[in-house]
Scaffold this active site. Structure first.
Site, PDB file in Angstrom:
ATOM      1  N   ASP A   1       0.889  -1.163   0.000  1.00 43.40           N
ATOM      2  CA  ASP A   1       0.000   0.000   0.000  1.00 43.40           C
ATOM      3  C   ASP A   1       0.925   1.210   0.000  1.00 43.40           C
ATOM      4  O   ASP A   1       1.510   1.570   1.023  1.00 43.40           O
ATOM      5  CB  ASP A   1      -0.879  -0.040   1.270  1.00 43.40           C
ATOM      6  CG  ASP A   1      -1.703   1.241   1.459  1.00 43.40           C
ATOM      7  OD1 ASP A   1      -1.645   2.129   0.587  1.00 43.40           O
ATOM      8  OD2 ASP A   1      -2.393   1.340   2.485  1.00 43.40           O
TER       9      ASP A   1
ATOM     10  N   LYS B   1       3.295  11.039  -3.692  1.00 43.99           N
ATOM     11  CA  LYS B   1       2.203  10.405  -4.432  1.00 43.99           C
ATOM     12  C   LYS B   1       1.289  11.449  -5.080  1.00 43.99           C
ATOM     13  O   LYS B   1       0.683  11.192  -6.110  1.00 43.99           O
ATOM     14  CB  LYS B   1       1.406   9.531  -3.467  1.00 43.99           C
ATOM     15  CG  LYS B   1       0.321   8.696  -4.112  1.00 43.99           C
ATOM     16  CD  LYS B   1      -0.261   7.746  -3.085  1.00 43.99           C
ATOM     17  CE  LYS B   1      -1.450   6.976  -3.603  1.00 43.99           C
ATOM     18  NZ  LYS B   1      -1.957   6.039  -2.597  1.00 43.99           N
TER      19      LYS B   1
ATOM     20  N   GLU C   1      -7.243   0.678  -4.633  1.00 43.95           N
ATOM     21  CA  GLU C   1      -7.214   0.541  -3.173  1.00 43.95           C
ATOM     22  C   GLU C   1      -8.512  -0.044  -2.583  1.00 43.95           C
ATOM     23  O   GLU C   1      -8.446  -1.003  -1.798  1.00 43.95           O
ATOM     24  CB  GLU C   1      -6.871   1.894  -2.528  1.00 43.95           C
ATOM     25  CG  GLU C   1      -5.402   2.237  -2.747  1.00 43.95           C
ATOM     26  CD  GLU C   1      -5.064   3.711  -2.597  1.00 43.95           C
ATOM     27  OE1 GLU C   1      -5.951   4.483  -2.162  1.00 43.95           O
ATOM     28  OE2 GLU C   1      -3.938   4.091  -2.923  1.00 43.95           O
TER      29      GLU C   1
ATOM     30  N   ASP D   1     -14.228   4.294   2.161  1.00 45.09           N
ATOM     31  CA  ASP D   1     -12.806   4.596   2.394  1.00 45.09           C
ATOM     32  C   ASP D   1     -12.607   6.099   2.548  1.00 45.09           C
ATOM     33  O   ASP D   1     -12.618   6.835   1.559  1.00 45.09           O
ATOM     34  CB  ASP D   1     -11.999   4.037   1.201  1.00 45.09           C
ATOM     35  CG  ASP D   1     -10.501   4.287   1.331  1.00 45.09           C
ATOM     36  OD1 ASP D   1     -10.081   4.947   2.302  1.00 45.09           O
ATOM     37  OD2 ASP D   1      -9.749   3.820   0.454  1.00 45.09           O
TER      38      ASP D   1
END
Ligand code: AMP
Length: 615
Positions: A15, A76, A175, A199
């Site tokens: 992850d 990211k 994800e 999420d």
């Protein structure tokens, strides 16, 4: 060759997060995160030492306290995006940017350029080293998770980062989809169980609906099929922290607080403390003065409520997209740090009318799911199959800047779609194709993924060449496009290397705008189509009229010319201002001309058959 026979080493799951990263493995003992209970979360931070060496994780954070210009965090957010896209964000967060190849964003460290891929590669390398030392075997393959809304450039850049770290990407997995695997593993799924993954992290929100189909239903494996996904990418715990600081600032007797990292950090700490207590406070020294910042549970609830409401609107959209009602949902699984907010738990439970599934650690569930996918790919788990979907529609530009969608949002991947069309001009030897991503009807509102030319088409009359465009999206969500002219066999392939990536914000905005603007877009699309077809009709009818005018009654010719003039005026008005014309009126005028022109066409055909020249 099977994945198993390629290498004996396991495929790990990673992850690669904006704030923290984790590595996990799934073996005979089941899935587990590596690095121990305390230090499993590696801060996604890299510190560049003066001697050129690099430090990753908690140590990098510590080193960066005294030399922040040598530290890079949140790489990211920058990966696969251009410097110009990231300028505003970089300025607000004190990052010095430069342009890398093709204008891509790079960081400046000690006067040298460092690309986000290189930063992510350091993090991946550190995770890999951790896994190798803990498992005692070399690691060269990984399943890496990416946000569902990552576009091709961002996915490609993530793969590049892995390559730099000496890792082969066995699969990129979205994800929320990874989270669903972690949830579903080992459960005796009931027939066609529907699961929602909610999420909510620091900066983004994603909601995904999946169906877990057990192998008992004629399948060899349990099948995890994503049915619909949606996200709001300007929504997360960080927004709540900012809203808490705003709230303190609105207090008439309170001190004026800047939107500074320190105040935000206090807000975040109090917010987190309130998951277990009803009141929290902290004293800090600001401008030489000691002040106490405090927050109650009910204050936090009212501050967070508008954000939570937005997440619920997204959930409802996913259910609408999949045509599923809340009673059909078997489980709601929470992912991301912000799902620890008690308001989130209460409201999500209320929205879905059921207790939430809280058995999974929301920080680890994505990495665990990636590890399970690694085990599936390495052949260690033959009982599971993962089917993901496309998060945004893919299409082509058509006439007048409109788009035609070849693959709709939420199509299961891998996916393939074909569109056939022809040329619009006599003797046309090349066609320019623009590939677009997004939900809106016009290219200007979608993101262009690239343009390519199909050249070398032998000259033929308009409408004769048989052009075929094929869109292929692989299991990683990466697109390739091929165009072929069937009669000549001329082919062109588009390497989808967009000059810049699609921001999460843009993806989310484009998505929500597509709902807001859908009607307006449809109307404009219709007017554009009417203009294109009417112009062709006017040309053909005028040409025919020129040839056979003397064979037709004067009153008919007059009526036809009046209709042609009216429609020409309508086209000019639409081209000057698309919104100035009523598509209904336009369409009925055009239909009138279609009917009225039958005679002139018949007459022109009759004369051309007889080969007589008139006039
Ligand atoms: P993630 O991106 O999943 O790591 O989530 C990070 C976000 O979760 C940050 O905004 C944190 O402030 C938030 N968060 C972490 N723990 C808690 C908690 N106990 N209560 C509320 N928010 C939390």
């Amino acid at each position: 060759m099977s994945e198993q026979s390629e290498s004996a080493s396991p495929i790990v799951g990673i992850d690669l997060g904006t704030t923290n990263s984790l590595i996990a493995i799934c073996d005979e003992a089941g899935p587990r995160v590596l690095g121990g209970v305390v230090s499993a979360l590696v801060p996604s931070v890299v510190f560049f030492e003066t001697d050129g060496s690099r430090v990753v994780g908690a140590e990098a954070v510590a080193r960066g306290t005294n030399a922040p210009s040598r530290m890079v965090s949140s790489s990211k957010r920058f990966i696969g995006r251009t410097a110009s896209e990231m300028r505003a964000f970089a300025a607000a967060s004190g990052v010095e940017l430069c342009e890398g190849p093709r204008g891509l964003a790079g960081f400046v460290i000690d006067g040298a350029r460092v690309l986000p891929q290189e930063v992510s590669a350091e993090i991946l390398g550190a995770l890999r080293a951790r896994a190798e030392s803990e498992l005692g075997v070399p690691i060269d393959r990984a399943v890496i998770t990416v946000p569902a809304y990552f576009d091709d450039a961002q996915r490609q850049a993530t793969r590049d980062a892995a390559r730099l770290a000496g890792l082969r990407v066995a699969r990129l997995v979205n994800e929320p989809t990874a989270a669903s695997l972690a949830y579903g593993l080992g459960r005796a799924a009931q027939a066609g169980e529907l699961v929602v993954i909610y999420d909510l992290g620091g900066g983004t929100f994603d909601c995904t609906l999946l169906e877990i189909v057990p192998k008992t239903e004629g399948l060899e494996t349990d099948c995890f099929q994503v049915l619909a996904t949606a996200g709001d990418t300007e929504l997360g715990g960080d927004d709540i922290d900012r809203a808490i600081v705003d709230y303190w600032n609105r207090h008439p007797s309170g001190p004026r607080l800047a939107d500074s990292a320190r105040c935000l950090a206090v807000a975040a700490r109090l917010k987190c403390a309130l998951s277990t207590t009803a009141f929290a406070e902290e004293s800090i020294t600001l401008g030489g003065q000691s002040i106490t910042l405090a927050l109650t549970q009910s204050e936090l609830d009212s501050i967070a409520a508008p954000f939570v409401d937005r997440t619920l609107a997204c959930c409802r959209r996913v259910l609408r997209d999949a045509k599923v009602s809340t009673d059909a949902i078997a489980r709601v699984v929470l992912v991301g740090g912000s799902t620890r907010l008690s308001l989130v738990r209460r409201e999500v439970a209320k929205c879905f009318g059921q207790d939430l599934y809280l058995a999974l650690d929301p920080d680890r569930v994505v990495a665990l799911g990636a590890a399970i996918q690694g085990a599936i790919l390495s052949g260690n788990r033959r009982d599971l199959l993962l089917l993901d979907v496309l998060p945004l529609s893919l299409g082509l530009e058509t006439v007048g800047g409109a788009t035609t969608k070849l693959l709709m949002r939420n199509t299961p991947i891998p996916a393939r779609a074909t569109e056939k069309f022809s040329t619009s001009m006599d003797g046309q030897t090349s066609v320019k194709l623009q590939v677009v991503q997004g939900e809106r009807e016009f290219v200007e509102h979608c993101r262009s993924l690239g343009t390519f030319h199909l050249t070398g088409i032998p000259p033929m009359p308009a409408g004769i060449p048989q052009l075929e465009v094929v869109f292929l999206v692989d299991q990683n969500g990466v697109l390739s496009v091929r165009a072929v002219e069937r009669r000549s066999g001329v082919t062109a392939v588009l390497q989808v290397i967009p000059s810049y990536g699609l921001t999460e914000e843009e993806a989310s905005r484009m998505d929500s705008e597509s709902i807001t603007h859908a009607r307006e877009d449809m109307r404009r699309h219709r007017v554009t189509d009417l203009c294109v077809h009417t112009k062709l009709d006017i040309k053909w009818i005028s040409d025919a009229l020129k040839r056979v005018r003397s064979a037709l009654e004067a009153s008919y010719v007059l009526d036809l010319e009046r209709r042609l003039a009216q429609l020409s005026a309508m086209v000019s008005a639409a081209e000057a201002d698309m919104d100035s014309v009523d598509p209904e009126a336009f369409s009925s005028l055009k239909q009138g001309l279609d009917v009225a022109s039958i005679r002139v066409h018949e007459c022109a055909i009759a004369h051309s058959i007889r080969g007589t020249s008139i006039g």
